[in-house]
Scaffold this active site. Structure first.
Site, PDB file in Angstrom:
ATOM      1  N   CYS A   1     -13.151   0.481   7.907  1.00 25.27           N
ATOM      2  CA  CYS A   1     -12.282  -0.052   6.854  1.00 25.27           C
ATOM      3  C   CYS A   1     -12.207   0.889   5.657  1.00 25.27           C
ATOM      4  O   CYS A   1     -13.183   1.568   5.313  1.00 25.27           O
ATOM      5  CB  CYS A   1     -12.812  -1.396   6.361  1.00 25.27           C
ATOM      6  SG  CYS A   1     -12.999  -2.650   7.655  1.00 25.27           S
ATOM      7  N   SER A   2     -11.052   0.904   5.005  1.00 20.32           N
ATOM      8  CA  SER A   2     -10.904   1.656   3.762  1.00 20.32           C
ATOM      9  C   SER A   2     -11.687   0.976   2.645  1.00 20.32           C
ATOM     10  O   SER A   2     -12.150  -0.165   2.781  1.00 20.32           O
ATOM     11  CB  SER A   2      -9.429   1.783   3.387  1.00 20.32           C
ATOM     12  OG  SER A   2      -8.806   0.512   3.315  1.00 20.32           O
TER      13      SER A   2
ATOM     14  N   CYS B   1       0.815  -1.221   0.000  1.00 15.78           N
ATOM     15  CA  CYS B   1       0.000   0.000   0.000  1.00 15.78           C
ATOM     16  C   CYS B   1       0.842   1.260   0.000  1.00 15.78           C
ATOM     17  O   CYS B   1       0.307   2.358  -0.159  1.00 15.78           O
ATOM     18  CB  CYS B   1      -0.940  -0.004   1.202  1.00 15.78           C
ATOM     19  SG  CYS B   1      -2.044  -1.428   1.235  1.00 15.78           S
TER      20      CYS B   1
ATOM     21  N   HIS C   1      -9.394   3.941  -1.651  1.00 18.89           N
ATOM     22  CA  HIS C   1      -8.039   3.395  -1.534  1.00 18.89           C
ATOM     23  C   HIS C   1      -7.671   2.529  -2.733  1.00 18.89           C
ATOM     24  O   HIS C   1      -7.506   1.318  -2.612  1.00 18.89           O
ATOM     25  CB  HIS C   1      -7.927   2.603  -0.229  1.00 18.89           C
ATOM     26  CG  HIS C   1      -6.561   2.076   0.073  1.00 18.89           C
ATOM     27  ND1 HIS C   1      -5.400   2.692  -0.350  1.00 18.89           N
ATOM     28  CD2 HIS C   1      -6.168   0.972   0.786  1.00 18.89           C
ATOM     29  CE1 HIS C   1      -4.356   1.996   0.077  1.00 18.89           C
ATOM     30  NE2 HIS C   1      -4.795   0.954   0.766  1.00 18.89           N
TER      31      HIS C   1
ATOM     32  N   ILE D   1     -12.610  -0.417  -1.339  1.00 15.38           N
ATOM     33  CA  ILE D   1     -12.069  -1.103  -2.518  1.00 15.38           C
ATOM     34  C   ILE D   1     -12.326  -0.180  -3.697  1.00 15.38           C
ATOM     35  O   ILE D   1     -13.474   0.171  -3.981  1.00 15.38           O
ATOM     36  CB  ILE D   1     -12.752  -2.472  -2.720  1.00 15.38           C
ATOM     37  CG1 ILE D   1     -12.514  -3.362  -1.509  1.00 15.38           C
ATOM     38  CG2 ILE D   1     -12.249  -3.130  -4.007  1.00 15.38           C
ATOM     39  CD1 ILE D   1     -11.058  -3.676  -1.227  1.00 15.38           C
TER      40      ILE D   1
END
Length: 413
Positions: free
Chosen positions: A220-221, A90, A361, A223
């Site tokens: 959560c980030s 990442c 992200h 998709i």
């Protein structure tokens, strides 16, 4: 630094897009964003001396690699360009920026194009989660963790932090609410139309299920499919253009830790902290000299820990910083139910575009997008997200469980 590095131009795509539904591919947005950054820089494509593409897992998500070659499709003048693809999970985007900057510092090139890109919406969630698991020690950590490895790894980090410092799980919800609220001010954010309340974020429900306690979906980030691009140049090239003011790299730090979470000192992450120390030392600055930051909130707990690694809060007090409302733009602070307004830092907005949780992200693009956002702040182009009077912005991009760490400090000249 032997040669100062300036940002000449920036661009990014809308992170809400779904490339497969558009009938487009990863190479299309590499070309699109790269061309837009060159246009924003107001230079000729022939001025570009080299190119770097940051990407994590195109070979797994799309079966496409050899990504540097896509830069030659931007313009015929770029055929023959020395180009490469760099990968660091990442942190791939920030590593691409740093690679380009070092080429300029070393005198190899005067102008370098950087593109970060990822296409993730190509497979079912469980398969995609296994692809992202390649950022861990897959052979060692997959079997005990099973599916959705990274939420579970960061769930462990969150539990360790909460147990050590005796804070409430609700501090995680505050990060999510802040970043969703910031995303609503960002016209290119993936979650710009989502409305996350504090009550919803702190409560597990059918619409916000627990995925890896204490983490919920809202922690959560996203998709995402997307790309971001920069044109970097040397100080001599900048002066040759005769432009009155700009944004330059003041300092950076880059460290790498062991791959498996069990081999790290969570939640202290001393190796990640070292990257911040390096950046501040090179820039001859302290956290008090900054006006804001873009940090890697792949999960809500990672933003809280980032506050501490960067010296914005003492160890164990990152939770108090988010509770104070200091890291939210003034326009959204009423959504946070502020509890501790006496914290030392009174105004230090973090992730003003929504971060990874709100903006999105697309893995390889994130570190590049952070710099583009810093540039927007430092050139007064951030619109509703503008930090008043911003002169220095820090970016912090990580790969894995604080394995690859890149900290950069950008300043207005």
């Amino acid at each position: 630094m032997p040669q100062a590095v300036y940002v000449l131009g920036t661009a990014r795509t809308d992170f809400r897009r779904n490339l497969r539904k558009e009938g487009r591919a990863l190479g299309d947005i590499i070309v699109e964003s790269g061309r837009a950054a060159i246009d924003d820089a107001r230079i000729a494509p022939a001025d570009i001396g080299a190119g770097v593409v940051g990407n994590f897992a195109a070979g797994l998500f799309t079966r496409q690699l050899h990504l540097g070659a896509f830069l030659t499709a931007i313009d015929d003048a770029l055929r023959g360009l020395p180009a490469m693809h760099v990968e660091g999970a990442c942190a791939s985007g920030a590593l691409a920026v740093l690679t380009a900057a070092q080429q300029i510092m070393g005198g190899l090139h005067e102008v370098v194009l950087v593109v970060g890109a990822e296409q993730q919406k190509t497979m079912p969630p469980a398969e995609g989660a296994d692809v992202l698991g390649a950022a861990s020690d897959f052979a060692r950590e997959k079997a005990p963790l099973g599916d959705f490895m990274f939420p579970k790894l960061f769930g462990r980090i969150a539990r360790t932090y909460i147990e050590r410092y005796g804070v409430s799980e609700e501090v995680l919800a505050r990060v999510a609410v802040k970043n969703y609220a910031h995303a609503r001010l960002n016209p290119l954010a993936q979650m710009r139309d989502a409305d996350l309340t504090f009550d919803k974020a702190r409560t597990a429900s059918d619409s916000n299920p627990s995925v890896a306690p204490p983490l919920k979906i809202s922690d959560c980030s996203q998709i995402s499919d997307g790309a971001a691009a920069l044109v970097l140049c040397s100080e001599s090239f900048w002066k040759k253009l005769g432009r009155p003011a700009g944004v330059r790299l003041a300092g950076y730090g880059h460290t790498t830790d062991r791959l498996a979470l069990d081999d790290k000192d969570a939640p202290d992450f001393a190796i990640a902290r070292k990257a911040a120390d390096q950046a501040f030392a090179m820039a001859r600055l302290t956290p008090a000299d900054l006006d804001g930051a873009e940090v890697h909130d792949c999960f809500s707990i990672s933003e809280i820990i980032a506050y501490e690694l960067l010296g914005l809060a003492p160890r164990g007090q990152g939770a108090s910083l988010i509770e104070s409302g200091a890291t939210a733009l003034p326009a959204v602070r009423d959504r946070l139910e502020i509890q501790n307004s006496k914290f030392k830092i009174q105004n230090f907005p973090v992730n003003t575009g929504g971060g990874l949780i709100g903006d999105g992200h697309p893995v390889g693009a994130t570190g590049v997008r952070q710099v583009a956002d810093a540039h927007a702040q430092l050139t007064d182009r951030a619109g509703a997200r503008q930090i008043e009077g911003a002169r220095r912005i820090l970016t912090f991009n990580i790969g894995g469980t604080f394995t690859s760490n890149v900290v950069m400090i950008w300043e207005r000249t």
